[in-house]
Design a protein around this motif. Structure first.
Motif, PDB file in Angstrom:
ATOM      1  N   ASP A 210       3.749  16.946  -3.553  1.00  0.00           N
ATOM      2  CA  ASP A 210       2.873  17.278  -4.686  1.00  0.00           C
ATOM      3  C   ASP A 210       2.115  16.056  -5.200  1.00  0.00           C
ATOM      4  N   PHE A 211       2.706  14.887  -5.039  1.00  0.00           N
ATOM      5  CA  PHE A 211       2.045  13.659  -5.496  1.00  0.00           C
ATOM      6  C   PHE A 211       0.754  13.421  -4.705  1.00  0.00           C
ATOM      7  N   SER A 212       0.715  13.840  -3.437  1.00  0.00           N
ATOM      8  CA  SER A 212      -0.499  13.674  -2.626  1.00  0.00           C
ATOM      9  C   SER A 212      -1.587  14.663  -3.031  1.00  0.00           C
ATOM     10  N   ASN A 213      -1.202  15.769  -3.684  1.00  0.00           N
ATOM     11  CA  ASN A 213      -2.202  16.730  -4.156  1.00  0.00           C
ATOM     12  C   ASN A 213      -2.949  16.222  -5.378  1.00  0.00           C
ATOM     13  N   SER A 214      -2.318  15.319  -6.134  1.00  0.00           N
ATOM     14  CA  SER A 214      -2.920  14.860  -7.382  1.00  0.00           C
ATOM     15  C   SER A 214      -3.380  13.411  -7.356  1.00  0.00           C
ATOM     16  N   HIS A 215      -2.980  12.636  -6.332  1.00  0.00           N
ATOM     17  CA  HIS A 215      -3.321  11.214  -6.321  1.00  0.00           C
ATOM     18  C   HIS A 215      -3.746  10.721  -4.945  1.00  0.00           C
ATOM     19  N   LYS A 216      -4.643   9.742  -4.960  1.00  0.00           N
ATOM     20  CA  LYS A 216      -5.132   9.098  -3.746  1.00  0.00           C
ATOM     21  C   LYS A 216      -4.165   7.975  -3.351  1.00  0.00           C
ATOM     22  N   PRO A 217      -4.303   7.440  -2.132  1.00  0.00           N
ATOM     23  CA  PRO A 217      -3.474   6.289  -1.754  1.00  0.00           C
ATOM     24  C   PRO A 217      -3.633   5.156  -2.772  1.00  0.00           C
ATOM     25  N   GLY A 218      -2.553   4.407  -2.957  1.00  0.00           N
ATOM     26  CA  GLY A 218      -2.555   3.364  -3.970  1.00  0.00           C
ATOM     27  C   GLY A 218      -2.191   2.004  -3.414  1.00  0.00           C
ATOM     28  N   PHE A 219      -2.130   1.043  -4.318  1.00  0.00           N
ATOM     29  CA  PHE A 219      -1.802  -0.325  -3.935  1.00  0.00           C
ATOM     30  C   PHE A 219      -0.972  -0.958  -5.041  1.00  0.00           C
ATOM     31  N   GLY A 220      -0.343  -2.073  -4.699  1.00  0.00           N
ATOM     32  CA  GLY A 220       0.482  -2.758  -5.682  1.00  0.00           C
ATOM     33  C   GLY A 220       0.651  -4.226  -5.359  1.00  0.00           C
ATOM     34  N   VAL A 221       1.101  -4.973  -6.347  1.00  0.00           N
ATOM     35  CA  VAL A 221       1.410  -6.390  -6.213  1.00  0.00           C
ATOM     36  C   VAL A 221       2.698  -6.658  -6.975  1.00  0.00           C
TER      37      VAL A 221
ATOM     38  N   ALA B  10       0.871  -1.177   0.000  1.00  0.00           N
ATOM     39  CA  ALA B  10       0.000   0.000   0.000  1.00  0.00           C
ATOM     40  C   ALA B  10       0.906   1.223   0.000  1.00  0.00           C
ATOM     41  N   GLY B  11       0.513   2.261  -0.738  1.00  0.00           N
ATOM     42  CA  GLY B  11       1.312   3.476  -0.815  1.00  0.00           C
ATOM     43  C   GLY B  11       0.489   4.702  -0.464  1.00  0.00           C
ATOM     44  N   PHE B  12       1.084   5.613   0.301  1.00  0.00           N
ATOM     45  CA  PHE B  12       0.416   6.828   0.747  1.00  0.00           C
ATOM     46  C   PHE B  12       1.226   8.025   0.251  1.00  0.00           C
TER      47      PHE B  12
ATOM     48  N   VAL C  70       9.943  -7.055  -9.033  1.00  0.00           N
ATOM     49  CA  VAL C  70       9.246  -6.401 -10.136  1.00  0.00           C
ATOM     50  C   VAL C  70       7.763  -6.430  -9.763  1.00  0.00           C
ATOM     51  N   GLY C  71       7.068  -5.331 -10.013  1.00  0.00           N
ATOM     52  CA  GLY C  71       5.678  -5.261  -9.583  1.00  0.00           C
ATOM     53  C   GLY C  71       4.853  -4.298 -10.406  1.00  0.00           C
ATOM     54  N   PHE C  72       3.672  -4.014  -9.892  1.00  0.00           N
ATOM     55  CA  PHE C  72       2.744  -3.065 -10.509  1.00  0.00           C
ATOM     56  C   PHE C  72       2.126  -2.241  -9.390  1.00  0.00           C
ATOM     57  N   MET C  73       2.160  -0.906  -9.539  1.00  0.00           N
ATOM     58  CA  MET C  73       1.547   0.002  -8.564  1.00  0.00           C
ATOM     59  C   MET C  73       0.468   0.826  -9.259  1.00  0.00           C
ATOM     60  N   TYR C  74      -0.590   1.132  -8.516  1.00  0.00           N
ATOM     61  CA  TYR C  74      -1.697   1.923  -9.065  1.00  0.00           C
ATOM     62  C   TYR C  74      -2.108   2.979  -8.050  1.00  0.00           C
ATOM     63  N   PHE C  75      -2.090   4.241  -8.488  1.00  0.00           N
ATOM     64  CA  PHE C  75      -2.566   5.361  -7.673  1.00  0.00           C
ATOM     65  C   PHE C  75      -3.670   6.064  -8.468  1.00  0.00           C
TER      66      PHE C  75
ATOM     67  N   ASN D  90      -8.942  17.086 -13.581  1.00  0.00           N
ATOM     68  CA  ASN D  90      -8.917  15.641 -13.385  1.00  0.00           C
ATOM     69  C   ASN D  90      -7.504  15.131 -13.645  1.00  0.00           C
ATOM     70  N   TYR D  91      -6.874  14.587 -12.617  1.00  0.00           N
ATOM     71  CA  TYR D  91      -5.539  14.025 -12.769  1.00  0.00           C
ATOM     72  C   TYR D  91      -5.656  12.566 -13.210  1.00  0.00           C
ATOM     73  N   ALA D  92      -4.839  12.175 -14.175  1.00  0.00           N
ATOM     74  CA  ALA D  92      -4.852  10.795 -14.657  1.00  0.00           C
ATOM     75  C   ALA D  92      -4.297   9.868 -13.581  1.00  0.00           C
ATOM     76  N   SER D  93      -4.806   8.652 -13.541  1.00  0.00           N
ATOM     77  CA  SER D  93      -4.307   7.659 -12.593  1.00  0.00           C
ATOM     78  C   SER D  93      -2.888   7.250 -12.969  1.00  0.00           C
ATOM     79  N   ALA D  94      -2.074   6.977 -11.957  1.00  0.00           N
ATOM     80  CA  ALA D  94      -0.696   6.544 -12.172  1.00  0.00           C
ATOM     81  C   ALA D  94      -0.649   5.022 -12.147  1.00  0.00           C
ATOM     82  N   LYS D  95      -0.261   4.447 -13.265  1.00  0.00           N
ATOM     83  CA  LYS D  95      -0.061   2.997 -13.380  1.00  0.00           C
ATOM     84  C   LYS D  95       1.426   2.811 -13.640  1.00  0.00           C
ATOM     85  N   VAL D  96       2.098   2.139 -12.705  1.00  0.00           N
ATOM     86  CA  VAL D  96       3.554   2.137 -12.709  1.00  0.00           C
ATOM     87  C   VAL D  96       4.104   0.718 -12.530  1.00  0.00           C
ATOM     88  N   ILE D  97       5.174   0.417 -13.268  1.00  0.00           N
ATOM     89  CA  ILE D  97       5.866  -0.866 -13.136  1.00  0.00           C
ATOM     90  C   ILE D  97       7.269  -0.591 -12.591  1.00  0.00           C
ATOM     91  N   PRO D  98       7.484  -0.796 -11.280  1.00  0.00           N
ATOM     92  CA  PRO D  98       8.822  -0.606 -10.713  1.00  0.00           C
ATOM     93  C   PRO D  98       9.650  -1.891 -10.788  1.00  0.00           C
TER      94      PRO D  98
END
Length: 167
Positions: A43-54, A37-39, A72-77, A86-94
């Motif tokens: 500035d990232f908190s101004n544009s995105h809600k808490p996220g999750f990943g696997v 889980a990510g919080f 290697v994973g996938f995160m979504y905020f 409207n800020y676009a959702s962040a879909k990230v592969i770290p």
């Protein structure tokens, strides 16, 4: 992105081959799934809600107390709506590689670095990441608190809680 994943797979195969040779003495290699889980902060908190990943993580014991780690994973905020923007959702592969040092029996500190691939409409492209953390590992259960920062067109940081099980 494909280069990052292929590089990670190549490293993991090399580690697996090395680990197989030492399996007769001790279990030096483990692999397993995790959730996190990510919080967001700053500035990232101004544009995105808490996220999750696997994802999937692996580690190889090097010397007493020191372990090489990778994941290697996938995160979504989910993006927020703020002042009719409207800020676009962040879909990230770290893709992370790093070292973990055991302080006392189950307590460890960890530092990871790597690449992060932003997909979708939010900040598309590849950036760098740094993630220090502290956690406990008891048998196969691994629980970690961390701060992770992604560097691409500014810093996208978050506090995270990660839990996984290694076989």
């Amino acid at each position: 992105m494909k280069r990052n994943i292929l590089a990670f797979i190549a490293v993991m195969l090399t580690v697996c081959i090395g680990a197989q040779q030492s399996q007769a003495q001790l279990k030096r290699f483990s692999i397993g799934p995790y959730v996190e889980a990510g919080f967001p902060t700053g500035d990232f908190s101004n544009s995105h809600k808490p996220g999750f990943g696997v994802g999937l993580g692996a580690d190889v014991k090097l010397v007493a107390g020191l372990t090489a780690v990778g994941s290697v994973g996938f995160m979504y905020f989910k993006g927020k709506t703020d002042n009719n923007i409207n800020y676009a959702s962040a879909k990230v592969i770290p893709v992370r590689l790093g070292l973990r040092y055991t302080l006392v029996s189950i307590l460890y500190v960890k530092a990871e670095g790597g690449t992060v691939n932003f997909t979708g409409d939010y900040n598309n492209g590849t950036g760098a990441l740094f993630a220090p953390g502290i956690g406990i590992r008891l048998l196969g259960l691994d629980v970690e608190g961390k701060y992770e920062a992604w560097f691409k067109d500014g810093t996208h940081g978050f506090w995270g809680l990660k839990a996984g099980y290694n076989f």
